[in-house]
Design a protein around this motif. Sequence first.
Motif, PDB file in Angstrom:
ATOM      1  N   MET A   1       0.822  -1.183   0.000  1.00  0.00           N
ATOM      2  CA  MET A   1       0.000   0.000   0.000  1.00  0.00           C
ATOM      3  C   MET A   1       0.871   1.253   0.000  1.00  0.00           C
ATOM      4  O   MET A   1       0.660   2.135  -0.814  1.00  0.00           O
ATOM      5  CB  MET A   1      -0.937   0.013   1.206  1.00  0.00           C
ATOM      6  N   PHE A   2       1.831   1.309   0.933  1.00  0.00           N
ATOM      7  CA  PHE A   2       2.717   2.456   1.009  1.00  0.00           C
ATOM      8  C   PHE A   2       4.127   1.947   1.275  1.00  0.00           C
ATOM      9  O   PHE A   2       4.337   1.075   2.090  1.00  0.00           O
ATOM     10  CB  PHE A   2       2.322   3.393   2.152  1.00  0.00           C
ATOM     11  N   PHE A  54      -3.809 -16.251  -2.485  1.00  0.00           N
ATOM     12  CA  PHE A  54      -3.401 -14.843  -2.449  1.00  0.00           C
ATOM     13  C   PHE A  54      -1.991 -14.695  -1.909  1.00  0.00           C
ATOM     14  O   PHE A  54      -1.493 -13.596  -1.805  1.00  0.00           O
ATOM     15  CB  PHE A  54      -4.323 -14.045  -1.520  1.00  0.00           C
ATOM     16  N   ASP A  55      -1.381 -15.740  -1.449  1.00  0.00           N
ATOM     17  CA  ASP A  55      -0.086 -15.784  -0.791  1.00  0.00           C
ATOM     18  C   ASP A  55      -0.276 -15.659   0.713  1.00  0.00           C
ATOM     19  O   ASP A  55       0.052 -16.573   1.432  1.00  0.00           O
ATOM     20  CB  ASP A  55       0.880 -14.734  -1.332  1.00  0.00           C
ATOM     21  N   ALA A  56      -0.814 -14.563   1.211  1.00  0.00           N
ATOM     22  CA  ALA A  56      -1.016 -14.421   2.654  1.00  0.00           C
ATOM     23  C   ALA A  56      -2.160 -13.460   2.930  1.00  0.00           C
ATOM     24  O   ALA A  56      -2.014 -12.258   2.736  1.00  0.00           O
ATOM     25  CB  ALA A  56       0.260 -13.914   3.316  1.00  0.00           C
ATOM     26  N   GLU A 115       4.221 -10.083  -0.877  1.00  0.00           N
ATOM     27  CA  GLU A 115       4.644  -9.517  -2.150  1.00  0.00           C
ATOM     28  C   GLU A 115       3.480  -9.492  -3.134  1.00  0.00           C
ATOM     29  O   GLU A 115       2.634 -10.389  -3.120  1.00  0.00           O
ATOM     30  CB  GLU A 115       5.795 -10.343  -2.741  1.00  0.00           C
ATOM     31  N   GLU A 116       3.469  -8.478  -3.997  1.00  0.00           N
ATOM     32  CA  GLU A 116       2.418  -8.391  -5.000  1.00  0.00           C
ATOM     33  C   GLU A 116       2.612  -9.503  -6.022  1.00  0.00           C
ATOM     34  O   GLU A 116       3.701  -9.725  -6.533  1.00  0.00           O
ATOM     35  CB  GLU A 116       2.458  -7.047  -5.709  1.00  0.00           C
ATOM     36  N   LYS A 117       1.551 -10.247  -6.253  1.00  0.00           N
ATOM     37  CA  LYS A 117       1.559 -11.332  -7.228  1.00  0.00           C
ATOM     38  C   LYS A 117       0.139 -11.555  -7.698  1.00  0.00           C
ATOM     39  O   LYS A 117      -0.806 -11.152  -7.018  1.00  0.00           O
ATOM     40  CB  LYS A 117       2.157 -12.603  -6.641  1.00  0.00           C
ATOM     41  N   PRO A 118      -0.019 -12.195  -8.837  1.00  0.00           N
ATOM     42  CA  PRO A 118      -1.376 -12.469  -9.312  1.00  0.00           C
ATOM     43  C   PRO A 118      -2.103 -13.425  -8.366  1.00  0.00           C
ATOM     44  O   PRO A 118      -1.493 -14.274  -7.733  1.00  0.00           O
ATOM     45  CB  PRO A 118      -1.168 -13.139 -10.670  1.00  0.00           C
ATOM     46  N   VAL A 119      -3.403 -13.248  -8.276  1.00  0.00           N
ATOM     47  CA  VAL A 119      -4.242 -14.163  -7.509  1.00  0.00           C
ATOM     48  C   VAL A 119      -4.534 -15.359  -8.401  1.00  0.00           C
ATOM     49  O   VAL A 119      -4.854 -15.201  -9.575  1.00  0.00           O
ATOM     50  CB  VAL A 119      -5.553 -13.471  -7.093  1.00  0.00           C
TER      51      VAL A 119
END
Length: 163
Positions: A1-2, A54-56, A115-119
Amino acid sequence: MFNRPAGDGALLNVSLGTTRLTNPRVVELVISNPGDRDVTPPMFHEAKPIKFDFDAVAAVLHVATDPANALLPEITTWQEIIRGTGGRHKGGLLIEPAHLRRGQTITVTVLIDGEEKPVHCVQFPLIDVEQSNVRPGSLSRETANALDGASLYIGPFGIRVGR
């Protein structure tokens, strides 16, 4: 987010209860049935849920449905430890077998810490299902008419339930 200092130079911290989130982000999952038939609980093979990775998942923030008077499916989180990673976790959402009306859209807002990753949809137990990677709205009218059946659109998946 930030990932930057706040205006006074102090770092912005995001916590859930007493747990500090190291890499928070908000993800919105949209589940839609744009087809001409309902999706019903017996269509879920062996009553297994739809499962998303979603990873977490830190928390489910909000669940809404359109139309507002449609039933919401039970939505729960899952988490497991990944073997051989020193205790690293992964997790996601489970959409339990439910009645999804034709024309119904469900929006689930989730707080993620990772970490940002595809769902990824890692379990899709619907019976008589054909998946495609096109959004239902992008099909020509002739192709949409040829599919004739209930559809379920989840993220990048266009899904048709046969008769």
